[in-house]
Design a protein around this motif. Structure first.
Motif, mmCIF file in Angstrom:
data_model
loop_
_atom_site.group_PDB
_atom_site.id
_atom_site.type_symbol
_atom_site.label_atom_id
_atom_site.label_comp_id
_atom_site.label_asym_id
_atom_site.label_seq_id
_atom_site.Cartn_x
_atom_site.Cartn_y
_atom_site.Cartn_z
ATOM 1 N N UNK A 1 21.467 -62.823 20.548
ATOM 2 C CA UNK A 1 21.800 -62.148 19.139
ATOM 3 C C UNK A 1 23.021 -62.306 18.821
ATOM 4 N N UNK A 2 24.341 -63.202 19.598
ATOM 5 C CA UNK A 2 25.502 -63.545 18.945
ATOM 6 C C UNK A 2 26.448 -61.767 18.997
ATOM 7 N N UNK A 3 26.135 -61.127 20.094
ATOM 8 C CA UNK A 3 27.391 -59.914 20.427
ATOM 9 C C UNK A 3 27.907 -60.467 21.187
ATOM 10 N N UNK A 4 28.350 -61.247 21.518
ATOM 11 C CA UNK A 4 29.679 -61.266 22.698
ATOM 12 C C UNK A 4 30.757 -61.173 22.153
ATOM 13 N N UNK A 5 31.628 -60.865 23.172
ATOM 14 C CA UNK A 5 33.220 -60.058 22.286
ATOM 15 C C UNK A 5 34.102 -60.644 23.589
ATOM 16 N N UNK A 6 33.803 -61.079 24.353
ATOM 17 C CA UNK A 6 34.890 -60.961 25.520
ATOM 18 C C UNK A 6 33.871 -62.619 25.810
ATOM 19 N N UNK A 7 35.339 -63.454 26.617
ATOM 20 C CA UNK A 7 35.236 -64.662 27.133
ATOM 21 C C UNK A 7 34.918 -64.443 28.355
ATOM 22 N N UNK A 8 35.041 -63.566 29.104
ATOM 23 C CA UNK A 8 34.010 -63.798 30.528
ATOM 24 C C UNK A 8 34.231 -61.498 30.461
ATOM 25 N N UNK A 9 33.005 -60.806 30.682
ATOM 26 C CA UNK A 9 32.982 -59.664 30.634
ATOM 27 C C UNK A 9 33.158 -59.026 31.884
ATOM 28 N N UNK A 10 33.077 -60.177 33.261
ATOM 29 C CA UNK A 10 33.251 -59.248 34.705
ATOM 30 C C UNK A 10 35.215 -59.209 34.299
ATOM 31 N N UNK A 11 35.251 -59.853 33.964
ATOM 32 C CA UNK A 11 37.414 -59.914 33.819
ATOM 33 C C UNK A 11 37.728 -58.930 32.546
ATOM 34 N N UNK A 12 38.143 -59.333 31.127
ATOM 35 C CA UNK A 12 38.048 -58.749 29.991
ATOM 36 C C UNK A 12 37.567 -57.331 29.686
ATOM 37 N N UNK A 13 35.834 -57.353 29.582
ATOM 38 C CA UNK A 13 35.126 -56.534 29.217
ATOM 39 C C UNK A 13 35.139 -55.758 30.311
ATOM 40 N N UNK A 14 35.360 -55.600 31.475
ATOM 41 C CA UNK A 14 35.120 -54.450 32.072
ATOM 42 C C UNK A 14 36.831 -54.398 32.623
ATOM 43 N N UNK A 15 37.697 -54.769 31.897
ATOM 44 C CA UNK A 15 38.832 -54.407 32.325
ATOM 45 C C UNK A 15 39.341 -52.979 31.005
ATOM 46 N N UNK A 16 39.039 -53.721 29.863
ATOM 47 C CA UNK A 16 38.755 -52.947 28.271
ATOM 48 C C UNK A 16 37.962 -51.327 28.799
ATOM 49 N N UNK A 17 36.548 -51.798 29.802
ATOM 50 C CA UNK A 17 35.851 -50.675 29.366
ATOM 51 C C UNK A 17 36.820 -49.562 30.330
ATOM 52 N N UNK A 18 36.895 -50.340 31.493
ATOM 53 C CA UNK A 18 37.599 -49.380 32.789
ATOM 54 C C UNK A 18 38.587 -48.852 32.339
ATOM 55 N N UNK A 19 39.735 -48.932 31.092
ATOM 56 C CA UNK A 19 40.710 -48.623 31.015
ATOM 57 C C UNK A 19 40.302 -47.413 29.499
ATOM 58 N N UNK A 20 39.073 -47.828 29.270
ATOM 59 C CA UNK A 20 38.508 -46.684 28.283
ATOM 60 C C UNK A 20 38.204 -45.782 28.830
ATOM 61 N N UNK A 21 37.745 -45.540 29.705
ATOM 62 C CA UNK A 21 36.911 -44.633 30.807
ATOM 63 C C UNK A 21 37.886 -43.964 31.177
ATOM 64 N N UNK A 22 39.178 -44.291 31.891
ATOM 65 C CA UNK A 22 40.024 -43.604 32.533
ATOM 66 C C UNK A 22 40.974 -42.930 31.124
ATOM 67 N N UNK A 23 41.415 -43.278 30.263
ATOM 68 C CA UNK A 23 41.829 -42.676 29.109
ATOM 69 C C UNK A 23 40.215 -41.075 28.440
ATOM 70 N N UNK A 24 39.062 -41.495 29.253
ATOM 71 C CA UNK A 24 38.362 -40.438 28.524
ATOM 72 C C UNK A 24 38.930 -39.828 29.731
ATOM 73 N N UNK A 25 38.839 -39.634 30.783
ATOM 74 C CA UNK A 25 38.402 -38.508 32.001
ATOM 75 C C UNK A 25 39.882 -38.249 31.664
ATOM 76 N N UNK A 26 41.037 -38.605 31.524
ATOM 77 C CA UNK A 26 42.663 -38.370 31.666
ATOM 78 C C UNK A 26 42.210 -37.204 30.640
ATOM 79 N N UNK A 27 41.778 -37.258 29.398
ATOM 80 C CA UNK A 27 41.602 -36.243 27.978
ATOM 81 C C UNK A 27 40.795 -35.318 28.144
ATOM 82 N N UNK A 28 39.912 -35.602 29.096
ATOM 83 C CA UNK A 28 38.896 -34.462 29.237
ATOM 84 C C UNK A 28 39.226 -33.433 30.165
#
Length: 154
Positions: A126-153
């Protein structure tokens, strides 16, 4: 310099060995190839074609079908006597040109991670890939977003 030698060994670029003068040339070619991908991402096929034609002409690309070292027929984009920087750039430019001609240039992407500048070919259905490697770049951003949500909550 060692990276260029390793790249040329890994991808079987034969002929003259890499020299220290190839490194700045490869960096300049990389910037130009990145600009081609940026034009493709923006849907500016005319600009991409113009840049690719200039690169192919400048690197002296002359595609030929060859067989050697027990390998069957395959295409060499430039002569083995050309500098390694020109041969690598010609090969990459030819690959981009083939994608563009096949109508697949929109599959070329720049990694969506703000700390990464890698370019990749999105081969997802579906031509939806956003990161060169979802295990590194994608995961890094998702973990950072999760931590930011937890800190805000919390």
């Amino acid at each position: 310099m060692a990276d260029v030698q390793e790249f040329s060994r890994k991808y079987a670029f034969q002929g003259h060995p890499a020299r220290s003068a190839d490194v700045p040339r490869l960096r300049a070619y990389r910037a130009r190839l990145d600009a081609v991908v940026t034009a493709c991402e923006a849907g500016d096929g005319a600009a991409a074609v113009s840049m690719l034609n200039a690169l192919l002409a400048e690197t002296g690309a002359v595609p030929q079908i060859v067989s050697h070292d027990g390998r069957g027929p395959h295409i060499h984009v430039s002569p083995a006597t050309a500098p390694i920087a020109d041969r690598i750039a010609a090969h990459l430019a030819m690959g981009l040109a083939e994608l563009l001609v096949a109508g697949e240039s929109r599959r070329l992407r720049t990694c969506a991670s703000p700390t990464c500048r890698e370019i990749f070919l999105d081969e997802s259905r579906n031509r939806s890939r956003r990161y060169c490697d979802s295990r590194t770049c994608g995961n890094r951003l998702h973990v950072a977003a999760y931590r930011a949500r937890k800190a805000a909550a919390g």
